[in-house]
Design a protein around this motif. Sequence first.
Motif, PDB file in Angstrom:
ATOM      1  N   ILE A 221       0.841  -1.202   0.000  1.00 27.09           N
ATOM      2  CA  ILE A 221       0.000   0.000   0.000  1.00 27.09           C
ATOM      3  C   ILE A 221       0.873   1.248   0.000  1.00 27.09           C
ATOM      4  O   ILE A 221       0.619   2.210  -0.734  1.00 27.09           O
ATOM      5  N   ARG A 222       1.907   1.229   0.807  1.00 31.23           N
ATOM      6  CA  ARG A 222       2.819   2.366   0.888  1.00 31.23           C
ATOM      7  C   ARG A 222       3.484   2.613  -0.482  1.00 31.23           C
ATOM      8  O   ARG A 222       3.598   3.753  -0.937  1.00 31.23           O
ATOM      9  N   ASP A 223       3.911   1.534  -1.136  1.00 32.93           N
ATOM     10  CA  ASP A 223       4.563   1.662  -2.444  1.00 32.93           C
ATOM     11  C   ASP A 223       3.601   2.216  -3.494  1.00 32.93           C
ATOM     12  O   ASP A 223       3.994   3.035  -4.343  1.00 32.93           O
ATOM     13  N   VAL A 224       2.344   1.788  -3.450  1.00 34.63           N
ATOM     14  CA  VAL A 224       1.346   2.288  -4.396  1.00 34.63           C
ATOM     15  C   VAL A 224       1.107   3.782  -4.191  1.00 34.63           C
ATOM     16  O   VAL A 224       1.100   4.572  -5.146  1.00 34.63           O
ATOM     17  N   LEU A 225       0.917   4.198  -2.951  1.00 30.98           N
ATOM     18  CA  LEU A 225       0.619   5.602  -2.664  1.00 30.98           C
ATOM     19  C   LEU A 225       1.805   6.513  -2.940  1.00 30.98           C
ATOM     20  O   LEU A 225       1.622   7.712  -3.199  1.00 30.98           O
ATOM     21  N   ALA A 226       3.023   5.975  -2.908  1.00 31.15           N
ATOM     22  CA  ALA A 226       4.202   6.785  -3.206  1.00 31.15           C
ATOM     23  C   ALA A 226       4.246   7.206  -4.673  1.00 31.15           C
ATOM     24  O   ALA A 226       4.955   8.156  -5.031  1.00 31.15           O
ATOM     25  N   ASP A 227       3.462   6.521  -5.526  1.00 35.43           N
ATOM     26  CA  ASP A 227       3.457   6.812  -6.964  1.00 35.43           C
ATOM     27  C   ASP A 227       2.202   7.563  -7.422  1.00 35.43           C
ATOM     28  O   ASP A 227       2.018   7.756  -8.625  1.00 35.43           O
ATOM     29  N   ILE A 228       1.344   7.956  -6.482  1.00 28.51           N
ATOM     30  CA  ILE A 228       0.091   8.621  -6.854  1.00 28.51           C
ATOM     31  C   ILE A 228       0.051  10.025  -6.253  1.00 28.51           C
ATOM     32  O   ILE A 228       0.328  10.213  -5.061  1.00 28.51           O
ATOM     33  N   GLU A 229      -0.318  10.997  -7.085  1.00 25.39           N
ATOM     34  CA  GLU A 229      -0.420  12.374  -6.611  1.00 25.39           C
ATOM     35  C   GLU A 229      -1.845  12.617  -6.106  1.00 25.39           C
ATOM     36  O   GLU A 229      -2.782  12.783  -6.890  1.00 25.39           O
ATOM     37  N   LEU A 230      -1.986  12.603  -4.802  1.00 25.71           N
ATOM     38  CA  LEU A 230      -3.285  12.855  -4.182  1.00 25.71           C
ATOM     39  C   LEU A 230      -3.088  13.368  -2.766  1.00 25.71           C
ATOM     40  O   LEU A 230      -1.976  13.356  -2.233  1.00 25.71           O
ATOM     41  N   ARG A 231      -4.180  13.822  -2.171  1.00 24.71           N
ATOM     42  CA  ARG A 231      -4.191  14.220  -0.768  1.00 24.71           C
ATOM     43  C   ARG A 231      -5.323  13.459  -0.090  1.00 24.71           C
ATOM     44  O   ARG A 231      -6.467  13.502  -0.546  1.00 24.71           O
ATOM     45  N   MET A 232      -4.969  12.738   0.979  1.00 25.30           N
ATOM     46  CA  MET A 232      -5.934  11.897   1.680  1.00 25.30           C
ATOM     47  C   MET A 232      -6.192  12.481   3.072  1.00 25.30           C
ATOM     48  O   MET A 232      -5.587  12.056   4.056  1.00 25.30           O
ATOM     49  N   ILE A 233      -7.065  13.467   3.132  1.00 25.95           N
ATOM     50  CA  ILE A 233      -7.389  14.104   4.403  1.00 25.95           C
ATOM     51  C   ILE A 233      -8.455  13.278   5.123  1.00 25.95           C
ATOM     52  O   ILE A 233      -9.548  13.069   4.604  1.00 25.95           O
ATOM     53  N   GLY A 234      -8.130  12.802   6.305  1.00 32.16           N
ATOM     54  CA  GLY A 234      -9.114  12.062   7.102  1.00 32.16           C
ATOM     55  C   GLY A 234      -9.268  10.606   6.720  1.00 32.16           C
ATOM     56  O   GLY A 234     -10.144   9.913   7.258  1.00 32.16           O
ATOM     57  N   ARG A 294      -8.584  13.747  -2.688  1.00 33.14           N
ATOM     58  CA  ARG A 294      -8.606  14.315  -4.045  1.00 33.14           C
ATOM     59  C   ARG A 294      -7.291  14.013  -4.758  1.00 33.14           C
ATOM     60  O   ARG A 294      -6.229  14.019  -4.135  1.00 33.14           O
ATOM     61  N   PHE A 295      -7.378  13.773  -6.066  1.00 32.36           N
ATOM     62  CA  PHE A 295      -6.176  13.679  -6.880  1.00 32.36           C
ATOM     63  C   PHE A 295      -5.638  15.087  -7.097  1.00 32.36           C
ATOM     64  O   PHE A 295      -6.404  16.026  -7.368  1.00 32.36           O
ATOM     65  N   THR A 296      -4.313  15.245  -6.960  1.00 34.63           N
ATOM     66  CA  THR A 296      -3.693  16.572  -7.021  1.00 34.63           C
ATOM     67  C   THR A 296      -2.516  16.528  -7.981  1.00 34.63           C
ATOM     68  O   THR A 296      -1.350  16.434  -7.562  1.00 34.63           O
ATOM     69  N   ALA A 297      -2.809  16.593  -9.266  1.00 28.90           N
ATOM     70  CA  ALA A 297      -1.770  16.495 -10.293  1.00 28.90           C
ATOM     71  C   ALA A 297      -0.713  17.578 -10.099  1.00 28.90           C
ATOM     72  O   ALA A 297      -1.032  18.748  -9.877  1.00 28.90           O
ATOM     73  N   GLY A 298       0.545  17.171 -10.173  1.00 36.41           N
ATOM     74  CA  GLY A 298       1.650  18.105 -10.073  1.00 36.41           C
ATOM     75  C   GLY A 298       2.113  18.405  -8.667  1.00 36.41           C
ATOM     76  O   GLY A 298       3.093  19.135  -8.467  1.00 36.41           O
ATOM     77  N   LYS A 299       1.440  17.852  -7.648  1.00 39.69           N
ATOM     78  CA  LYS A 299       1.790  18.158  -6.258  1.00 39.69           C
ATOM     79  C   LYS A 299       2.469  17.003  -5.535  1.00 39.69           C
ATOM     80  O   LYS A 299       2.801  17.117  -4.356  1.00 39.69           O
ATOM     81  N   GLY A 300       2.658  15.884  -6.236  1.00 35.20           N
ATOM     82  CA  GLY A 300       3.357  14.773  -5.622  1.00 35.20           C
ATOM     83  C   GLY A 300       2.482  13.973  -4.674  1.00 35.20           C
ATOM     84  O   GLY A 300       1.311  14.308  -4.447  1.00 35.20           O
ATOM     85  N   PRO A 301       3.027  12.913  -4.090  1.00 39.39           N
ATOM     86  CA  PRO A 301       2.260  12.080  -3.165  1.00 39.39           C
ATOM     87  C   PRO A 301       2.020  12.784  -1.840  1.00 39.39           C
ATOM     88  O   PRO A 301       2.609  13.838  -1.567  1.00 39.39           O
ATOM     89  N   ASP A 302       1.172  12.207  -1.022  1.00 43.85           N
ATOM     90  CA  ASP A 302       0.857  12.767   0.286  1.00 43.85           C
ATOM     91  C   ASP A 302       1.925  12.314   1.281  1.00 43.85           C
ATOM     92  O   ASP A 302       1.901  11.199   1.795  1.00 43.85           O
ATOM     93  N   ASP A 303       2.878  13.203   1.563  1.00 41.27           N
ATOM     94  CA  ASP A 303       3.999  12.854   2.436  1.00 41.27           C
ATOM     95  C   ASP A 303       3.544  12.541   3.859  1.00 41.27           C
ATOM     96  O   ASP A 303       4.159  11.706   4.541  1.00 41.27           O
ATOM     97  N   GLY A 304       2.479  13.189   4.300  1.00 43.81           N
ATOM     98  CA  GLY A 304       1.980  12.915   5.648  1.00 43.81           C
ATOM     99  C   GLY A 304       1.431  11.509   5.772  1.00 43.81           C
ATOM    100  O   GLY A 304       1.643  10.828   6.786  1.00 43.81           O
TER     101      GLY A 304
END
Length: 326
Positions: A221-234, A294-304
């Motif tokens: 899961i961690r590897d997948v999310l490292a390649d997707i530009e999104l923000r997962m709040i909550g 939300r998907f956030t193109a150009g902002k990179g993965p959610d580091d938090g």
Amino acid sequence: MTTENIARSPQIGGHTDGVLATEDDMLLIKQALPVELQFYRAIAAASDPQITALRPWIPRFLGTLTLQGEIDPDAPTSETNIPVKPLSESSSSRNDNKDEFGFSLVLENLTHPFSKPNILDIKLGTVLYDENAPPDKVARMIKTAETTTTLRTGMRLTAFQVYDNASGDPVLTPKTYGKSISAEQLPEGFERFFPVAGTQGLPAPLLLQILELLREDVQDIRDVLADIELRMIGASLLILYESDAARAEEGIKWMLRDPDEDEQESEDEDEDDEEEDGPPRPYDVRLIDFAHTRFTAGKGPDDGVLLGLDTILDQLDRRMAAVRSI
């Protein structure tokens, strides 16, 4: 979709408002907030391999329903008429017969395959407020992050349940526990959720096998999310595992079976015979709660969120080391 009835469905760590379940407990009917519905539809329609790689790690999305009125036990069910029962008693006592739910998500119920599921909801990320949140909520959520494990570790334990072997009943640890502990106390929390045989808990060798397999999935899961530009709040990571030792052991043996032996056995059987599905998996881990994802193109993965998953991986490593030493 045809169902018999819809009834209450408890949730660990999340809101229960508007969450219903089919009578067979296989599906959940959840109020569809616009952003969450958009997220599920985007995942379902995606062709980008980086996004489709996320599908196995979220609940299966079967579409939407419009639920209207109050439950009528005597009414026939059909694909367009499903008697519903609001989760809260206050809702079920209303007589205005208005559509209280609007569009609702139809999702698989992740607890259904388990006999006695131990369930943990882990809130992910260092940011707890949406970009459109009012200032007072932003200030409140920043304080919550600073005074809990959220800001430092990217995760926070919320409510969890672990079955008691003596009584056969689940023991609930409330959300207040996760808010009260420090980062240094996280190993205690994971020990409480992954106890070794006693009043609660599986035998050490069996628990260790589950922890090892679970860790592999969290890493995926961690590897997948490292390649997707999104923000997962909550959003949360939901971990479930079987507390019935015999059932868990059966599931582990099936998962770790030799596929070559299965292939040989199938060749010896009649081709028209139905292949057995095998026992349920002894554990599951999924991402849930996407009301502010939300998907956030150009902002990179959610580091938090990635920080939170790194913390969980570290805590699983610590717990495995402790179980091995027993």
